[in-house]
Design a protein around this motif. Structure first.
Motif, PDB file in Angstrom:
ATOM      1  N   ILE A  37     -46.122  36.350  36.711  1.00 51.85           N
ATOM      2  CA  ILE A  37     -45.919  35.589  35.476  1.00 51.85           C
ATOM      3  C   ILE A  37     -45.962  36.602  34.333  1.00 51.85           C
ATOM      4  O   ILE A  37     -46.860  37.461  34.316  1.00 51.85           O
ATOM      5  N   PRO A  38     -45.035  36.549  33.386  1.00 52.29           N
ATOM      6  CA  PRO A  38     -45.130  37.495  32.264  1.00 52.29           C
ATOM      7  C   PRO A  38     -46.497  37.383  31.582  1.00 52.29           C
ATOM      8  O   PRO A  38     -46.948  36.290  31.260  1.00 52.29           O
ATOM      9  N   GLY A  39     -47.157  38.507  31.430  1.00 50.57           N
ATOM     10  CA  GLY A  39     -48.471  38.522  30.767  1.00 50.57           C
ATOM     11  C   GLY A  39     -49.588  37.947  31.599  1.00 50.57           C
ATOM     12  O   GLY A  39     -50.690  37.723  31.093  1.00 50.57           O
ATOM     13  N   GLY A  40     -49.344  37.691  32.872  1.00 58.37           N
ATOM     14  CA  GLY A  40     -50.414  37.064  33.647  1.00 58.37           C
ATOM     15  C   GLY A  40     -50.241  37.188  35.141  1.00 58.37           C
ATOM     16  O   GLY A  40     -49.662  38.153  35.667  1.00 58.37           O
ATOM     17  N   TRP A  41     -50.777  36.206  35.833  1.00 60.81           N
ATOM     18  CA  TRP A  41     -50.709  36.097  37.290  1.00 60.81           C
ATOM     19  C   TRP A  41     -50.734  34.614  37.584  1.00 60.81           C
ATOM     20  O   TRP A  41     -51.456  33.872  36.900  1.00 60.81           O
ATOM     21  N   SER A  42     -49.958  34.139  38.535  1.00 58.90           N
ATOM     22  CA  SER A  42     -49.792  32.690  38.678  1.00 58.90           C
ATOM     23  C   SER A  42     -51.014  31.997  39.268  1.00 58.90           C
ATOM     24  O   SER A  42     -51.131  30.780  39.203  1.00 58.90           O
ATOM     25  N   LYS A  43     -51.926  32.776  39.828  1.00 61.38           N
ATOM     26  CA  LYS A  43     -53.036  32.144  40.552  1.00 61.38           C
ATOM     27  C   LYS A  43     -54.375  32.738  40.128  1.00 61.38           C
ATOM     28  O   LYS A  43     -54.516  33.955  40.018  1.00 61.38           O
ATOM     29  N   ARG A  44     -55.344  31.873  39.912  1.00 62.95           N
ATOM     30  CA  ARG A  44     -56.704  32.328  39.661  1.00 62.95           C
ATOM     31  C   ARG A  44     -57.388  32.537  41.005  1.00 62.95           C
ATOM     32  O   ARG A  44     -57.226  31.726  41.927  1.00 62.95           O
ATOM     33  N   LEU A  45     -58.149  33.633  41.114  1.00 64.31           N
ATOM     34  CA  LEU A  45     -58.832  33.927  42.383  1.00 64.31           C
ATOM     35  C   LEU A  45     -60.104  33.091  42.504  1.00 64.31           C
ATOM     36  O   LEU A  45     -60.902  33.027  41.563  1.00 64.31           O
ATOM     37  N   LYS A  46     -60.272  32.463  43.663  1.00 68.25           N
ATOM     38  CA  LYS A  46     -61.501  31.688  43.888  1.00 68.25           C
ATOM     39  C   LYS A  46     -62.598  32.620  44.397  1.00 68.25           C
ATOM     40  O   LYS A  46     -62.311  33.637  45.027  1.00 68.25           O
ATOM     41  N   GLU A  47     -63.853  32.218  44.177  1.00 68.00           N
ATOM     42  CA  GLU A  47     -64.975  33.072  44.595  1.00 68.00           C
ATOM     43  C   GLU A  47     -64.969  33.291  46.115  1.00 68.00           C
ATOM     44  O   GLU A  47     -65.205  34.404  46.589  1.00 68.00           O
ATOM     45  N   GLU A  48     -64.660  32.230  46.885  1.00 65.95           N
ATOM     46  CA  GLU A  48     -64.662  32.410  48.344  1.00 65.95           C
ATOM     47  C   GLU A  48     -63.542  33.377  48.774  1.00 65.95           C
ATOM     48  O   GLU A  48     -63.677  34.103  49.758  1.00 65.95           O
ATOM     49  N   GLU A  49     -62.458  33.381  48.015  1.00 63.02           N
ATOM     50  CA  GLU A  49     -61.378  34.329  48.325  1.00 63.02           C
ATOM     51  C   GLU A  49     -61.826  35.761  47.983  1.00 63.02           C
ATOM     52  O   GLU A  49     -61.503  36.712  48.697  1.00 63.02           O
ATOM     53  N   LYS A  87     -62.045  48.073  47.092  1.00 64.04           N
ATOM     54  CA  LYS A  87     -63.465  47.745  47.194  1.00 64.04           C
ATOM     55  C   LYS A  87     -64.079  47.605  45.794  1.00 64.04           C
ATOM     56  O   LYS A  87     -64.839  46.673  45.516  1.00 64.04           O
ATOM     57  N   GLU A  88     -63.743  48.547  44.927  1.00 61.86           N
ATOM     58  CA  GLU A  88     -64.290  48.561  43.563  1.00 61.86           C
ATOM     59  C   GLU A  88     -63.889  47.287  42.807  1.00 61.86           C
ATOM     60  O   GLU A  88     -64.731  46.617  42.200  1.00 61.86           O
ATOM     61  N   LEU A  89     -62.615  46.937  42.863  1.00 55.44           N
ATOM     62  CA  LEU A  89     -62.139  45.766  42.107  1.00 55.44           C
ATOM     63  C   LEU A  89     -62.645  44.458  42.707  1.00 55.44           C
ATOM     64  O   LEU A  89     -63.000  43.530  41.976  1.00 55.44           O
ATOM     65  N   ALA A  90     -62.683  44.390  44.040  1.00 54.47           N
ATOM     66  CA  ALA A  90     -63.151  43.158  44.682  1.00 54.47           C
ATOM     67  C   ALA A  90     -64.649  42.956  44.459  1.00 54.47           C
ATOM     68  O   ALA A  90     -65.153  41.829  44.551  1.00 54.47           O
ATOM     69  N   SER A  91     -65.350  44.026  44.149  1.00 52.38           N
ATOM     70  CA  SER A  91     -66.796  43.917  43.891  1.00 52.38           C
ATOM     71  C   SER A  91     -67.082  43.390  42.483  1.00 52.38           C
ATOM     72  O   SER A  91     -68.206  43.043  42.164  1.00 52.38           O
ATOM     73  N   ASP A  92     -66.072  43.361  41.656  1.00 57.14           N
ATOM     74  CA  ASP A  92     -66.224  42.919  40.274  1.00 57.14           C
ATOM     75  C   ASP A  92     -66.151  41.385  40.223  1.00 57.14           C
ATOM     76  O   ASP A  92     -65.077  40.799  40.374  1.00 57.14           O
ATOM     77  N   GLU A  93     -67.286  40.736  40.002  1.00 58.33           N
ATOM     78  CA  GLU A  93     -67.326  39.266  40.024  1.00 58.33           C
ATOM     79  C   GLU A  93     -66.447  38.642  38.950  1.00 58.33           C
ATOM     80  O   GLU A  93     -65.962  37.521  39.089  1.00 58.33           O
ATOM     81  N   SER A  94     -66.206  39.374  37.863  1.00 60.52           N
ATOM     82  CA  SER A  94     -65.430  38.794  36.762  1.00 60.52           C
ATOM     83  C   SER A  94     -63.948  38.648  37.104  1.00 60.52           C
ATOM     84  O   SER A  94     -63.188  38.063  36.330  1.00 60.52           O
ATOM     85  N   ILE A  95     -63.543  39.143  38.260  1.00 65.82           N
ATOM     86  CA  ILE A  95     -62.132  39.037  38.641  1.00 65.82           C
ATOM     87  C   ILE A  95     -61.730  37.579  38.933  1.00 65.82           C
ATOM     88  O   ILE A  95     -60.557  37.264  39.036  1.00 65.82           O
ATOM     89  N   ALA A 136     -62.403  35.177  36.842  1.00 64.11           N
ATOM     90  CA  ALA A 136     -62.345  34.490  35.536  1.00 64.11           C
ATOM     91  C   ALA A 136     -61.030  33.727  35.393  1.00 64.11           C
ATOM     92  O   ALA A 136     -60.025  34.071  36.036  1.00 64.11           O
ATOM     93  N   PRO A 137     -61.020  32.673  34.539  1.00 61.29           N
ATOM     94  CA  PRO A 137     -59.824  31.813  34.464  1.00 61.29           C
ATOM     95  C   PRO A 137     -58.660  32.357  33.623  1.00 61.29           C
ATOM     96  O   PRO A 137     -57.571  31.796  33.656  1.00 61.29           O
TER      97      PRO A 137
END
Lengths: 124, 487
Positions: free
Chosen positions: B169-181, B356-364, B366-367
């Motif tokens: 998506i321009p300026g974004g990403w079409s899907k928000r990542l869920k915590e379980e994902e 590993k570094e990015l997936a460890s970031d809980e803020s990923i 965010a909505p």
């Protein structure tokens, strides 16, 4: 095999026992926010799920993106684009919405133009 | 004059052939690497809404599908004059690093390593991925494939599909990542890191421990002296999704840097009459022919180019491996093209560590993954480091965001000149007095495999005229006549 994307899509209101609503507007995927569970076609995002093979499990819909027909036509369809146009046109509430559809050839025939009847001579 | 043809070329993406001309004494007079397929994306994208472009151009290639997707998505950002939200950028990077892991793994194990593990002159029936697995053991092969699956699964969770992604998506990403994902990705990340470490160890054990291979790697046969183009972050480290594009010369000194549309001031393309693929060169240095050495205007891209341009990696495991490779070659820049394989293995570990570094970031989770878009500003350039080198997508649109012009310069195209020199040099070295056999021809093919070439990607547009060759054969396969419209 043989099932349309809509038949395996969790967003399909019919699978939830609800009726399909007519499409009241036509939107591009950059317009508005896509709801997590709503049918994209109902919301105006032209999704080709009704006429596309659903062996993918409606994977694009799972990331809030409408189907573009890469799975090919459901059984019995000779010209994918024509059937897709027919399906979308039947869903539109107002004929005038047709003018809002951008680039219809690349939308309805993205993967199937060479196999379409368009441009071919009819046999004698 | 005798002519030798390697057709089809093997263990690459796409289709091509090598034609070698011998002089009267049977030694190599010239050699050409020719691309014999044609696609044409730049034409049929015209008229398409720009937001539909990323998912469409991802189908340019079944292997490096994420790179066209990513470069064109960055171009859509520019077309709408927006920067991705913080979370969208993290998701894009995480997705991209996962892609690098699975792509590099495939190139190393399926295309590159068989030449070393099975032997460069072994029978083609053994010198392939299956032969490699039989040599290292079925259990090891199964484990490596399983770990690659971990990277592909991350790709699928984020991009929507394991094959061609759709979540742009321009300026974004079409899907928000869920915590379980995120938790699932975190588990897969460990497997990716293990794969990176294992691959580097395998390269050392299977290749660097063999003195004959070390001689090939360090010697002059597989050596092409060019300038290099790569992308670095603010600290000068190797990066892939975003950064500044830097050229260094044959001595490793910076020639210049650019970003976005400035590429037009730096890169020019030369149409070659004998190939669908164009040969780019550094515009400011002028066209100096397909020649390497000091003063050349050719440049190379890809893992070894990034290794030469960047001053290291921003993760511990990759940085350690980088220092080891610099020490092995006694400094930089490294022009020994078999070093591409090693640099690729280092990047595999680097990208796994970044996953590993990015997936460890809980803020990923965010909505903030989408934003409101205004009217299109009409032009956008997206540049990324594809696994095989710098990739440029350039689009122009009308005010509604409908594409009016498209230009794509892919990694394999950048490497056109250097690859041609590499195969010619190998052919000159190994083919003497007309003596040629299958093993010798593979020693020529070894010269292009480091570049991880993808002809499917690179033949995306028409040159001035479409070169066509028609061969007429009898029913017994005997060539009667060959007609062509190029010299």
């Amino acid at each position: 095999m043989g099932h349309a994307v809509c038949e395996v899509c969790a967003r399909n209101p019919v699978l939830r026992g609800e009726k399909k609503k007519p499409v009241e507007e036509v939107r591009r995927v950059i317009e508005g926010g896509v709801e997590e569970e709503a049918c994209l076609l109902e919301a105006g995002y032209l999704c080709l799920g009704p006429v596309t093979q659903g062996d993918c499990g409606a994977s694009c819909l799972k990331v809030n993106v409408p189907c573009r027909g890469c799975g090919g036509p459901i059984p019995g369809v000779r010209d994918y684009g024509l059937r897709a146009i027919s399906a979308v046109a039947s869903a539109l509430e107002d004929e005038g919405l047709v003018d809002r559809i951008e680039d219809p050839v690349r939308l309805f025939y993205r993967y199937s133009l060479p196999g379409s009847m368009i441009g071919k001579r009819l046999g004698k | 004059m005798q002519r030798i043809e390697i057709n089809p070329m093997t263990r690459l993406e796409g289709h091509g052939k090598i034609t070698i001309f011998l002089d009267d004494k049977g030694n190599v007079d010239n050699a050409f690497l020719q691309v014999v397929e044609f696609m044409g994306y730049e034409k049929f994208l015209i008229g398409m809404p720009i937001e539909e472009v990323p998912r469409t151009v991802s189908t340019v290639c079944g292997v490096c599908r994420a790179v066209h997707f990513m470069a064109s998505m960055k171009a859509t950002d520019e077309v709408y004059g927006v920067k991705p939200t913080e979370t969208a950028r993290k998701l894009r990077e995480l997705f991209y690093y996962a892609h690098y892991v699975e792509d590099h793994m495939e190139i190393i194990y399926a295309l590159g390593l068989p030449d070393f593990v099975c032997g460069p002159t072994a029978s083609p029936a053994e010198r392939n991925l299956v032969g490699l697995i039989l040599k290292v053991g079925v259990d090891v092969g199964r484990d490596v494939l399983k770990k690659r699956f971990a990277a592909v699964r991350i790709f699928e969770i984020l991009g929507g599909r394991p094959s061609h992604p759709v979540a742009a998506i321009p300026g974004g990403w079409s899907k928000r990542l869920k915590e379980e994902e995120r938790q699932e990705i975190l588990r897969y990340a460990d497997e990716c890191v293990e794969l990176g470490k294992f691959t580097l160890k395998a390269f050392k054990d299977l290749v660097l421990s063999n003195p004959q291979y070390v001689e090939l790697i360090k010697g002059d046969v597989y050596k092409v002296v060019t300038n290099y183009l790569g992308t670095v972050d603010e600290a000068g480290k190797v990066t892939y999704y975003d950064g500044t594009q830097v050229f260094v010369d044959t001595k490793g000194n910076e020639i210049g840097r650019f970003s976005g549309k400035e590429y037009l001031e730096w890169i020019a393309e030369r149409t070659l009459p004998w190939s669908y693929q164009k040969a780019p060169y550094i515009k400011k240095l002028g066209w100096k022919g397909i020649e390497d050495g000091e003063g050349t205007s050719l440049y190379s891209v890809g893992p070894l180019a990034r290794f030469n341009v960047g001053n290291g990696f921003d993760t511990p495991g990759a940085q350690e491996a980088y220092e080891e490779m610099v020490e092995f070659f006694g400094g930089k820049p490294v022009h020994n093209i078999l070093g591409y394989h090693w640099a690729r293995a280092i990047e595999l570990l680097h990208c796994a560590e970044k996953v590993k570094e990015l997936a460890s970031d809980e803020s990923i989770t965010a909505p903030d993954v989408r934003q409101e878009l205004g009217e299109a500003v009409g032009e956008g350039v997206g540049i990324v480091e594809a696994a095989r080198g710098t990739l440029i997508h350039h689009y122009k649109t009308d005010s509604k965001g409908i594409v009016t012009d498209a230009n794509i310069i892919v990694a394999t195209t950048h490497n056109k000149g250097p690859m041609n020199i590499a195969i010619k040099r190998a052919a000159e070295n190994f083919i003497k007095e007309g003596k040629v056999d299958e093993g010798i021809l593979n020693l020529v093919e070894i010269a292009y495999r480091p570049y991880d070439l993808c002809f499917a990607c690179s033949t995306h547009t028409l040159p001035g005229k479409l070169p066509v060759q028609v061969n007429i054969y009898t029913k017994d396969g005997e060539l009667v006549k060959s007609l062509r419209n190029f010299k």
